[in-house]
Design a protein around this motif. Structure first.
Motif, PDB file in Angstrom:
ATOM      1  N   ASP A 118       0.796  -1.227   0.000  1.00 45.87           N
ATOM      2  CA  ASP A 118       0.000   0.000   0.000  1.00 45.87           C
ATOM      3  C   ASP A 118       0.828   1.275   0.000  1.00 45.87           C
ATOM      4  OD1 ASP A 118      -2.342  -1.503   0.073  1.00 45.87           O
ATOM      5  OD2 ASP A 118      -2.297  -1.628   2.268  1.00 45.87           O
ATOM      6  N   HIS A 119       2.114   1.192   0.409  1.00 37.35           N
ATOM      7  CA  HIS A 119       2.868   2.432   0.554  1.00 37.35           C
ATOM      8  C   HIS A 119       4.375   2.275   0.367  1.00 37.35           C
ATOM      9  CE1 HIS A 119       3.766   0.758   4.490  1.00 37.35           C
ATOM     10  NE2 HIS A 119       2.467   0.678   4.749  1.00 37.35           N
ATOM     11  N   ASP A 120       4.831   1.183  -0.218  1.00 32.61           N
ATOM     12  CA  ASP A 120       6.262   0.983  -0.417  1.00 32.61           C
ATOM     13  C   ASP A 120       6.654   1.072  -1.879  1.00 32.61           C
ATOM     14  OD1 ASP A 120       6.921   0.643   2.262  1.00 32.61           O
ATOM     15  OD2 ASP A 120       6.547  -1.523   2.216  1.00 32.61           O
ATOM     16  N   ILE A 121       7.883   1.519  -2.116  1.00 38.95           N
ATOM     17  CA  ILE A 121       8.500   1.517  -3.443  1.00 38.95           C
ATOM     18  C   ILE A 121       9.830   0.791  -3.320  1.00 38.95           C
ATOM     19  CG2 ILE A 121       9.561   2.951  -5.232  1.00 38.95           C
ATOM     20  CD1 ILE A 121       7.493   5.122  -4.509  1.00 38.95           C
ATOM     21  N   ILE A 122      10.051  -0.178  -4.201  1.00 32.27           N
ATOM     22  CA  ILE A 122      11.298  -0.932  -4.206  1.00 32.27           C
ATOM     23  C   ILE A 122      12.161  -0.405  -5.355  1.00 32.27           C
ATOM     24  CG2 ILE A 122      12.352  -3.221  -4.224  1.00 32.27           C
ATOM     25  CD1 ILE A 122      10.292  -2.846  -1.996  1.00 32.27           C
ATOM     26  N   LEU A 123      13.332   0.136  -5.029  1.00 27.19           N
ATOM     27  CA  LEU A 123      14.279   0.654  -6.017  1.00 27.19           C
ATOM     28  C   LEU A 123      15.407  -0.357  -6.181  1.00 27.19           C
ATOM     29  CD1 LEU A 123      15.399   2.976  -7.809  1.00 27.19           C
ATOM     30  CD2 LEU A 123      16.496   3.874  -5.739  1.00 27.19           C
ATOM     31  N   ILE A 124      15.631  -0.803  -7.429  1.00 33.98           N
ATOM     32  CA  ILE A 124      16.529  -1.927  -7.680  1.00 33.98           C
ATOM     33  C   ILE A 124      17.675  -1.490  -8.584  1.00 33.98           C
ATOM     34  CG2 ILE A 124      16.658  -4.315  -8.507  1.00 33.98           C
ATOM     35  CD1 ILE A 124      13.344  -3.869  -8.381  1.00 33.98           C
ATOM     36  N   GLY A 125      18.900  -1.737  -8.132  1.00 37.42           N
ATOM     37  CA  GLY A 125      20.071  -1.460  -8.960  1.00 37.42           C
ATOM     38  C   GLY A 125      20.199   0.011  -9.300  1.00 37.42           C
ATOM     39  N   GLY A 126      20.697   0.281 -10.508  1.00 34.22           N
ATOM     40  CA  GLY A 126      20.913   1.655 -10.939  1.00 34.22           C
ATOM     41  C   GLY A 126      22.397   2.001 -10.957  1.00 34.22           C
ATOM     42  N   ASP A 127      22.682   3.175 -11.437  1.00 38.76           N
ATOM     43  CA  ASP A 127      24.056   3.662 -11.514  1.00 38.76           C
ATOM     44  C   ASP A 127      24.228   4.792 -10.510  1.00 38.76           C
ATOM     45  OD1 ASP A 127      26.601   4.414 -12.189  1.00 38.76           O
ATOM     46  OD2 ASP A 127      26.099   5.143 -14.203  1.00 38.76           O
ATOM     47  N   LYS A 128      25.078   4.578  -9.511  1.00 40.61           N
ATOM     48  CA  LYS A 128      25.314   5.616  -8.507  1.00 40.61           C
ATOM     49  C   LYS A 128      26.171   6.752  -9.053  1.00 40.61           C
ATOM     50  CE  LYS A 128      24.503   2.664  -4.538  1.00 40.61           C
ATOM     51  NZ  LYS A 128      24.907   2.264  -3.165  1.00 40.61           N
ATOM     52  N   GLY A 129      26.829   6.485 -10.181  1.00 42.78           N
ATOM     53  CA  GLY A 129      27.419   7.576 -10.943  1.00 42.78           C
ATOM     54  C   GLY A 129      28.860   7.926 -10.652  1.00 42.78           C
ATOM     55  N   LYS A 130      29.508   7.265  -9.698  1.00 41.33           N
ATOM     56  CA  LYS A 130      30.882   7.638  -9.363  1.00 41.33           C
ATOM     57  C   LYS A 130      31.805   7.442 -10.559  1.00 41.33           C
ATOM     58  CE  LYS A 130      34.663   6.683  -6.143  1.00 41.33           C
ATOM     59  NZ  LYS A 130      35.117   5.870  -4.972  1.00 41.33           N
ATOM     60  N   ILE A 131      31.754   6.247 -11.163  1.00 38.73           N
ATOM     61  CA  ILE A 131      32.632   5.971 -12.305  1.00 38.73           C
ATOM     62  C   ILE A 131      32.129   6.721 -13.540  1.00 38.73           C
ATOM     63  CG2 ILE A 131      33.504   4.154 -13.830  1.00 38.73           C
ATOM     64  CD1 ILE A 131      33.495   2.276 -11.468  1.00 38.73           C
ATOM     65  N   PHE A 132      30.810   6.817 -13.699  1.00 36.28           N
ATOM     66  CA  PHE A 132      30.230   7.598 -14.791  1.00 36.28           C
ATOM     67  C   PHE A 132      30.784   9.019 -14.767  1.00 36.28           C
ATOM     68  CE2 PHE A 132      26.978  10.414 -16.551  1.00 36.28           C
ATOM     69  CZ  PHE A 132      26.653   9.779 -17.745  1.00 36.28           C
ATOM     70  N   HIS A 133      30.822   9.610 -13.571  1.00 36.49           N
ATOM     71  CA  HIS A 133      31.345  10.960 -13.407  1.00 36.49           C
ATOM     72  C   HIS A 133      32.833  11.004 -13.759  1.00 36.49           C
ATOM     73  CE1 HIS A 133      31.894  14.953 -11.649  1.00 36.49           C
ATOM     74  NE2 HIS A 133      32.932  14.474 -10.996  1.00 36.49           N
ATOM     75  N   GLN A 134      33.601  10.014 -13.295  1.00 39.49           N
ATOM     76  CA  GLN A 134      35.035   9.993 -13.589  1.00 39.49           C
ATOM     77  C   GLN A 134      35.298   9.889 -15.093  1.00 39.49           C
ATOM     78  OE1 GLN A 134      35.971   6.644 -11.019  1.00 39.49           O
ATOM     79  NE2 GLN A 134      37.110   7.957  -9.621  1.00 39.49           N
ATOM     80  N   ILE A 135      34.493   9.079 -15.781  1.00 38.48           N
ATOM     81  CA  ILE A 135      34.655   8.930 -17.230  1.00 38.48           C
ATOM     82  C   ILE A 135      34.380  10.255 -17.932  1.00 38.48           C
ATOM     83  CG2 ILE A 135      33.680   7.828 -19.285  1.00 38.48           C
ATOM     84  CD1 ILE A 135      33.230   5.325 -17.495  1.00 38.48           C
ATOM     85  N   GLU A 136      33.336  10.961 -17.508  1.00 38.88           N
ATOM     86  CA  GLU A 136      33.038  12.252 -18.117  1.00 38.88           C
ATOM     87  C   GLU A 136      34.143  13.269 -17.834  1.00 38.88           C
ATOM     88  OE1 GLU A 136      28.302  12.674 -18.795  1.00 38.88           O
ATOM     89  OE2 GLU A 136      29.048  13.398 -16.872  1.00 38.88           O
ATOM     90  N   VAL A 137      34.722  13.195 -16.651  1.00 38.18           N
ATOM     91  CA  VAL A 137      35.849  14.081 -16.327  1.00 38.18           C
ATOM     92  C   VAL A 137      37.034  13.779 -17.237  1.00 38.18           C
ATOM     93  CG1 VAL A 137      37.565  14.667 -14.576  1.00 38.18           C
ATOM     94  CG2 VAL A 137      35.149  14.512 -13.944  1.00 38.18           C
TER      95      VAL A 137
END
Length: 395
Positions: A283-302
């Protein structure tokens, strides 16, 4: 007497809190990968990212998507290939699955990174990236005809603007689409389409507080009525270094307004998150699964930024080699599973996946189970696996 009453209420509140904590702690998910996409024309199945997916008439539909030719990474010269193939998964018995062979095996065009959501009539699919890297504004309903054992399509009104990497959800027969990007520019635009209206057309909603793509969207109750929750995302910038987000926003369809909520995290530390998947539970929960936290993504863009501003060829080559090391040794995307309570406005770390997290795909609820088809598990690496999550209560 006042002391006794106060003591009684203190004990009552403590017991209620303990019961609530126990209810949260007894919710668990077992994860498995019971099947994977079948091969087509005897070609090796490399997996797909950016597929349209949803449930229609007791089957899971998976369509479109992209991968890199021969499995070569983009930095190894791999060419991104877009697809129009349609896969149909039937579930039978306990953990029994069969891939069906529909008469209609292809979408009208090759497309990936569109948005999709399941409604009673089928799976609504919108936008996406085409073979020419342009964004699409096409919208259609994809439906499984059980009698004909085939997929049928119905064209719907086109999006007001072409978009890829947007997120889409529904409340009844009303479709909502948020954010995304076009030509690399993130959008804060929001639209809704009422499929029950006499005249079907997209309506513009108040813009999101942030222009972003690769967000996750879920419909869940705020305790009174269904609302829409937008989680995480990222925003590309002219400098080439994206802004990463940890936000949770609620769009209240009755009040027609946005509300900023608690950021994604484990209750102690917040984290940015993009391109993950999520489902509503209970009735009131959302389950968030996986994803990209972005640390390496950010380093690659840098690194990309440094390389473009290298002072000479020697420095440029050194930076390119360092970037390649980062890409070639990428540990995979997040395995963390979080739970958000819409009544308490709280995030907790619920557990973790036993395998690589999948990004740029969509989790769907099929009966009372979570299904996550395909997706990207490392930069340039897709998976053909169909992940299944089964809820159980610990005793």
């Amino acid at each position: 007497m006042k002391i006794i009453i106060a003591l009684f209420f203190t004990i009552y509140i403590m017991l209620f809190s303990l019961k609530d904590i126990a209810q949260n702690n007894t919710k668990h998910i077992t994860w498995s990968q019971p099947t994977q996409l079948p091969t087509i024309n005897s070609n090796k199945q490399l997996g797909l990212a950016g597929v349209f997916t949803g449930v229609s008439n007791d089957v899971l539909l998976v369509a479109g998507g992209s991968n890199f030719a021969d499995g070569a990474k983009p930095w190894q010269g791999g060419k991104k290939i877009h697809y129009d193939d349609i896969y149909v998964l039937e579930k039978h018995g306990e953990n029994g699955f069969t891939w069906l062979s529909p008469k209609t095996k292809h979408l009208a065009r090759k497309v990936a990174y569109g948005a999709s959501t399941s409604i009673a009539a089928g799976v609504v699919c919108a936008g996406g990236e085409t073979e020419t890297s342009d964004c699409s504004s096409e919208v259609f309903l994809m439906k499984w005809d059980k009698k004909q054992q085939d997929v049928s399509f119905q064209n719907l009104p086109s999006l007001p603007v072409p978009l890829a990497n947007a997120c889409m959800i529904s409340i009844g027969n009303v479709i909502y689409l948020f954010g995304g990007e076009s030509r690399g520019i993130p959008s804060n635009k929001c639209f809704k389409l009422n499929l029950g209206a006499a005249i079907k057309q997209w309506e513009t909603l108040p813009p999101m507080p942030i222009a972003m793509s690769h967000s996750v969207v879920v419909t869940q109750s705020n305790g009174k009525y269904p609302c829409i929750y937008i989680i995480g995302g990222r925003s590309s910038t002219p400098a080439g270094i994206s802004t990463l987000h940890n936000n949770t926003f609620c769009y209240d369809p009755q009040e027609n307004k946005w509300i900023r909520l608690a950021p994604v995290g484990d209750g102690n530390t917040t984290t940015t998150m993009s391109a993950g998947t999520a489902v509503a539970e209970g009735d009131h929960d959302i389950i968030l699964i996986g994803g990209d936290k972005g640390k390496i993504f950010h380093q690659i863009e840098v690194f990309n930024n440094w390389i473009s501003h290298a002072r000479n060829d020697v420095e440029k080559k050194q930076l390119q080699n360092e970037k390649l090391q980062l890409l070639n040794h990428h540990p995979g995307f997040s395995k963390d599973v979080y739970i958000y309570n819409t009544l308490k406005n709280t995030w907790e770390l619920m557990g973790s996946l036993p395998f690589y997290g999948q990004v740029t795909t969509t989790a769907v609820k099929w009966d009372n189970e979570i299904f996550i088809p395909c997706g990207e598990i490392k930069p340039g690496t897709r998976t053909a696996a169909i992940t299944m999550g089964e809820f159980y209560n610990a005793k």
